[in-house]
Design an enzyme around this catalytic site. Structure first.
Site, PDB file in Angstrom:
ATOM      1  N   ASP A  75       1.252  -1.511  -0.267  1.00 25.25           N
ATOM      2  CA  ASP A  75      -0.163   0.015  -0.222  1.00 25.25           C
ATOM      3  C   ASP A  75       0.699   1.504  -0.042  1.00 25.25           C
ATOM      4  O   ASP A  75       0.480   2.464  -0.787  1.00 25.25           O
ATOM      5  CB  ASP A  75      -0.855   0.143   1.008  1.00 25.25           C
ATOM      6  CG  ASP A  75      -1.547  -1.101   1.668  1.00 25.25           C
ATOM      7  OD1 ASP A  75      -2.151  -2.577   0.357  1.00 25.25           O
ATOM      8  OD2 ASP A  75      -1.840  -1.465   3.259  1.00 25.25           O
TER       9      ASP A  75
ATOM     10  N   ARG B 173      18.971 -17.834  -0.907  1.00 21.80           N
ATOM     11  CA  ARG B 173      18.471 -18.451  -1.027  1.00 21.80           C
ATOM     12  C   ARG B 173      17.613 -18.632  -2.498  1.00 21.80           C
ATOM     13  O   ARG B 173      17.001 -19.225  -2.629  1.00 21.80           O
ATOM     14  CB  ARG B 173      17.126 -17.428  -0.378  1.00 21.80           C
ATOM     15  CG  ARG B 173      17.919 -17.521   1.301  1.00 21.80           C
ATOM     16  CD  ARG B 173      16.391 -16.765   1.934  1.00 21.80           C
ATOM     17  NE  ARG B 173      16.583 -16.639   3.282  1.00 21.80           N
ATOM     18  CZ  ARG B 173      15.988 -16.307   3.924  1.00 21.80           C
ATOM     19  NH1 ARG B 173      15.221 -15.192   3.360  1.00 21.80           N
ATOM     20  NH2 ARG B 173      15.887 -16.410   5.311  1.00 21.80           N
TER      21      ARG B 173
ATOM     22  N   GLU C  32      11.377  -3.598   4.872  1.00 22.44           N
ATOM     23  CA  GLU C  32      10.951  -3.131   3.990  1.00 22.44           C
ATOM     24  C   GLU C  32      10.543  -3.106   2.535  1.00 22.44           C
ATOM     25  O   GLU C  32      10.929  -3.322   1.544  1.00 22.44           O
ATOM     26  CB  GLU C  32      10.103  -4.829   3.929  1.00 22.44           C
ATOM     27  CG  GLU C  32      10.108  -6.131   2.989  1.00 22.44           C
ATOM     28  CD  GLU C  32       9.598  -7.258   3.131  1.00 22.44           C
ATOM     29  OE1 GLU C  32       9.542  -7.827   4.442  1.00 22.44           O
ATOM     30  OE2 GLU C  32       9.050  -7.919   2.118  1.00 22.44           O
TER      31      GLU C  32
ATOM     32  N   ARG D 188      18.277 -10.824  -0.711  1.00 22.26           N
ATOM     33  CA  ARG D 188      18.076 -10.979   0.342  1.00 22.26           C
ATOM     34  C   ARG D 188      19.190 -11.302   0.801  1.00 22.26           C
ATOM     35  O   ARG D 188      18.567 -12.735   0.968  1.00 22.26           O
ATOM     36  CB  ARG D 188      17.268 -10.125   0.992  1.00 22.26           C
ATOM     37  CG  ARG D 188      17.450  -9.455   2.774  1.00 22.26           C
ATOM     38  CD  ARG D 188      16.103  -9.876   2.954  1.00 22.26           C
ATOM     39  NE  ARG D 188      15.091 -11.201   3.210  1.00 22.26           N
ATOM     40  CZ  ARG D 188      15.182 -11.657   4.534  1.00 22.26           C
ATOM     41  NH1 ARG D 188      15.295 -11.120   5.620  1.00 22.26           N
ATOM     42  NH2 ARG D 188      14.807 -12.863   4.061  1.00 22.26           N
TER      43      ARG D 188
END
Ligand SMILES: Cc1cc2nc3c(=O)[nH]c(=O)nc-3n(C[C@H](O)[C@H](O)[C@H](O)COP(=O)(O)OP(=O)(O)OC[C@H]3O[C@@H](n4cnc5c(N)ncnc54)[C@H](O)[C@@H]3O)c2cc1C
Ligand code: SF4
Ligand code: SF4
Ligand code: FES
Lengths: 231, 522
Positions: free
Chosen positions: B215, B273, B358, B369
């Site tokens: 948002d 990751r 974030e 990250r």
């Protein structure tokens, strides 16, 4: 499967693992204006607490059964459907000074960690509060989660102002609890506010307070029970 | 009229760290957050927060910097990474002194030396400070306790719609939908700090809090601010199959294995990751189920180190991880991109508006990250952001009239909201997922355009309407989705978390940020 939300029956035509999934199913398929709260879906944000057949549960971790009756938490003003106004939580935390008031430099170890580990697992879901029968008769009672938080800060070696915590939980605080254990049974995090309250009573006595239910209030001179509290 | 020196939007770890700092510097602060204060990605963080304390292994901020730069695939900015890693000591000291109950080591001689540290992927030392596997929960609640007791108002149920600007085009407040009154209301401020988190929840399979719908980023974009690197969406390799509940990297850090249905290990479990997620995805594509194997670590050790994980695995997968294999799949976990900011955390393209946590792209993660770096970013840049915001002249506050129209119309089909929401989030997962290509990206863009989300309306009273909130979030999700796809189309290479099957190499000409501004979306 059918479940009832605030006395209205809903059919769930899908296999669901949690009550929250069932409610999302209802919202996305039959009643989009149904209102309930959630965030993490994994039991840590405390937003989804409701009552199932009269017992407090986190919707995101409870497995629903046919015929379950779902209602909002008790004592908090209902906003809409299952959503309640929990803003008084923060007022309570402030009233009982739930924070490290005065940092006292200390080197902690694993035993110190263990002492406050469970209390600091609190997700502020208010299940314990809703389950506490004392709130029903005394809405000013600080209640379980606020007292558990207080306890956590009082036993933290870094707290240099233990007495200040103890001072503010005398009136509408530790002595008002009936030790009924409902809070402990209701807590999804395995926290035991009742025992924390018992421990706070001991700390209170060590700090010169006494149980107003049995003692003579004008006992002694230098210390005393502050019947008016400090707030 | 509500008016403060500093308005902070978002009650996660970034927002609340910033609020406490600003208050301690004497500012009049308010925090506005769209739901109850405890809902955020922050509260869910398990594994830990990286600070090079060197309590277990030899470590230094310089090592931390080099690990972070390496993982970023040459996209992070050295200065900002150095600010992040060197700021760690102040950040952890701040948390220690407000009472965060970290896990501890025995026999230390200073408070910070007593903080336990564990290994997370991509780190060359045990660097992540933790509080069992409730790190985020315990940091966040300590911050809430602190903020509440410092008399910082936390307005719950205020949903940021737009930024307010004065005649000099400076941001001087935020316009909100008030969930409790059903009305639109402004809060004016000398400076606005956006700490609304990422947008991982716009994907169908994600580990995020439902609040992470981008948002704040949508508001920044509409006000003329720049967003960057949106295509870098991090998939977490290990989430429970089906429910996508996160099983933290610490499970691998403590020695857990990844095995396929033939019982073979197929990747170094402590790799970054992006590499692990891709390796798992490839196994799944060959119809090989993938499992996390914790059994050899031992019941007692597991119960001590990761009580929450064991509970989650039991509850959501009905599996006893001390005895059985845990079925897993990758899911969206973190969004590296966000609002472009300068070294002072001020949003590029806007004056008087800052962005931290974030939500921002402060150029510290680049294309991937490192686990544990985002909590560090939330706290460090939260603290620094508050100081920076107070360092320059406040925006002039000019009261204004607003004609924001809520998307409500009688006889609208409310179920359309969920059809569109599910279609958008599925499209993103399937066509803008771990491995991308031009054809699928274009198809996804077309599908999302066709959903015509901007024209959706609901039939409900605005007061206490979660349906309305979900539609407002969906509108923002659609803005972010389009911006993300455009960025992914632009980056004709593979780098870190952005993997394209049609452009498989990392290319020097793309060693820069992708950017999106308002004009790119018309
Ligand atoms: C399951 C999980 C585990 C993680 N584990 C780790 C870990 O071990 N280590 C690590 O470093 N990182 C971890 N992360 C990442 C890390 O938790 C987040 O990146 C970080 O907490 C973000 O903090 P934040 O304050 O920027 O945003 P958030 O915590 O997401 O907070 C955003 C806030 O903004 C509010 N908000 C959003 N939109 C609006 C609006 N329109 N109006 C008003 N308010 C709004 C939200 O309600 C929320 O309060 C994990 C993330 C997840 C999801
Ligand atoms: S034990 Fe005390 S605090 Fe807990 S529910 Fe009973 S009366 Fe309330
Ligand atoms: S003590 Fe337990 S029941 Fe009470 S608010 Fe905390 S987590 Fe919820
Ligand atoms: S949704 Fe967060 S505790 Fe249930």
């Amino acid at each position: 499967m059918n479940i009832e939300i605030n006395s209205k029956s809903y059919k769930i035509e899908k296999a669901v693992a949690t009550l929250l999934e069932a409610m999302i199913y209802i919202k996305e398929n039959t009643e989009p204006t149904l209102n309930f709260d959630y965030g993490c879906k994994s039991g840590v944000c405390g937003a989804c607490s409701v009552r199932v057949n009269g017992k407090e549960k986190l919707a995101c971790s409870y497995t629903p059964q046919d015929g379950d009756k779902i209602e909002p938490l008790k004592y908090y003003p209902q906003k809409r459907d299952l959503i309640v106004d929990k803003s008084s939580q923060k007022e309570l935390l402030k009233r009982v000074k739930a924070r490290l008031i005065s940092y006292n430099e200390q080197v902690l170890n694993s035993q110190d960690e263990a002492k406050t580990q469970i209390q600091s697992d609190c997700i502020l879901c208010s299940s314990c509060y809703s389950a506490c029968p004392v709130i029903e008769v005394n809405s000013l009672f600080a209640g379980p989660f606020a007292l558990t938080k207080t306890y956590k800060y009082t036993i933290d070696k870094r707290e240099g102002a233990v007495k200040e915590h103890i001072d503010v939980i005398q009136s509408n605080g530790v002595w008002d609890c009936t030790l009924c254990n409902e809070c402990t049974l209701a807590c999804p995090q395995g926290i035991d506010p009742k025992t924390d309250i018992v421990n706070l009573r001991n700390l209170s006595v060590q700090n010169g307070y006494m149980d107003p239910n049995i003692g003579n209030m004008s006992f002694g001179g230098g210390f005393g029970f502050d019947a008016n509290g400090s707030f | 009229m509500r008016k403060v020196d500093i308005l902070i939007v978002g009650s996660g770890i970034a927002g609340l760290s910033s609020a406490i700092k600003a208050k301690s510097l004497g500012a009049d602060v308010a925090v506005a957050t769209k739901g109850v204060a405890t809902k955020s990605n922050s509260v869910m963080a398990q594994g830990g927060m990286n600070v090079a304390l060197g309590n277990i292994d030899r470590d230094s901020p310089n090592l931390h910097i080099s690990d972070t730069l390496k993982s970023s695939h040459n996209l992070a900015d050295k200065e900002m990474v150095s600010k992040l890693c060197n700021g760690g000591i102040d950040a952890i000291k701040f948390l220690e002194e407000i009472g965060v109950p970290f896990s501890r080591l025995d026999g230390a001689d200073t408070p910070l030396k007593s903080i336990a540290q564990r290994a997370l992927g991509g780190a060359s030392a045990k660097r992540a400070c933790y509080a069992q596997d409730y790190t985020g929960l315990k940091i966040l609640h300590t911050l809430i306790d602190g903020a509440v007791n410092l008399d910082i108002p936390i307005f719950e149920g205020l949903f940021l719609l737009e930024l307010i600007k004065n005649n000099d085009s400076e941001v001087c407040g935020g316009l909100f939908f008030n969930f409790d009154s059903g009305e639109i209301e402004p809060i004016y401020a000398g400076k606005v700090i956006i700490a609304t988190g990422g947008f991982g929840a716009i994907y169908s399979k994600n580990t995020n809090s439902a609040t992470s719908t981008g948002d704040g980023l949508s508001a920044i974009l509409k006000a003329g601010g720049e967003l960057s690197n949106l295509e870098f969406v991090q998939f977490h390799p290990t989430t429970l199959k089906g429910s996508n509940i996160l099983i933290s990297e610490s499970a691998r850090g403590e020695g857990g294995y990844l095995v396929n249905c033939e019982g073979e290990r197929f990747i170094d479990e402590l790799s970054t990751r992006d590499k692990i997620a891709k390796a798992i995805f490839e196994q799944l594509k060959q119809n090989r189920e993938v499992f996390l194997d914790l059994r050899h670590i031992g019941k007692e050790k597991l119960e001590h180190l990761m009580p929450q994980e064991l509970k989650l695995i039991k509850q959501y997968a009905n599996t006893d991880a001390t005895q059985e294999l845990v079925a897993i799949e990758p899911a969206v976990h973190y969004t590296m991109g966000g609002a472009s900011v300068n070294e002072q955390f001020e949003v590029i393209g806007l004056k008087g508006c800052y962005c931290i946590g974030e939500a921002s792209n402060a150029n510290v993660h680049g294309a991937n990250r490192l686990g544990g770096n985002s909590l560090l970013e939330a706290v460090t840049f939260g603290l620094l952001g508050a100081s920076e915001a107070l360092n320059t002249t406040a925006s002039k506050i000019e009261e204004q009239k607003f004609n924001y129209i809520l998307p409500i119309a009688k006889d609208s089909d409310n179920l359309e909201v969920y059809k569109a929401k599910n279609s958008l989030s599925d499209t993103l997962f399937k066509q803008v997922g771990i491995i991308r290509d031009e054809q699928n990206l274009l198809k996804a863009l077309e599908t999302i355009e066709e959903l015509n989300i901007d024209s959706l309306k609901i039939d409900d009273t605005p007061k206490h309407s979660t349906l309305l909130i979900e539609l407002l979030e969906l509108q923002n999700a659609s803005v972010l989705a389009k911006a993300l796809i455009k960025s992914a189309l632009w980056r004709k290479e593979s780098r870190g978390a952005h993997i394209r099957s049609d452009y498989q190499d990392e290319l020097i000409e793309f060693e820069k940020n992708s950017t999106v501004s308002k004009k790119d979306l018309v």
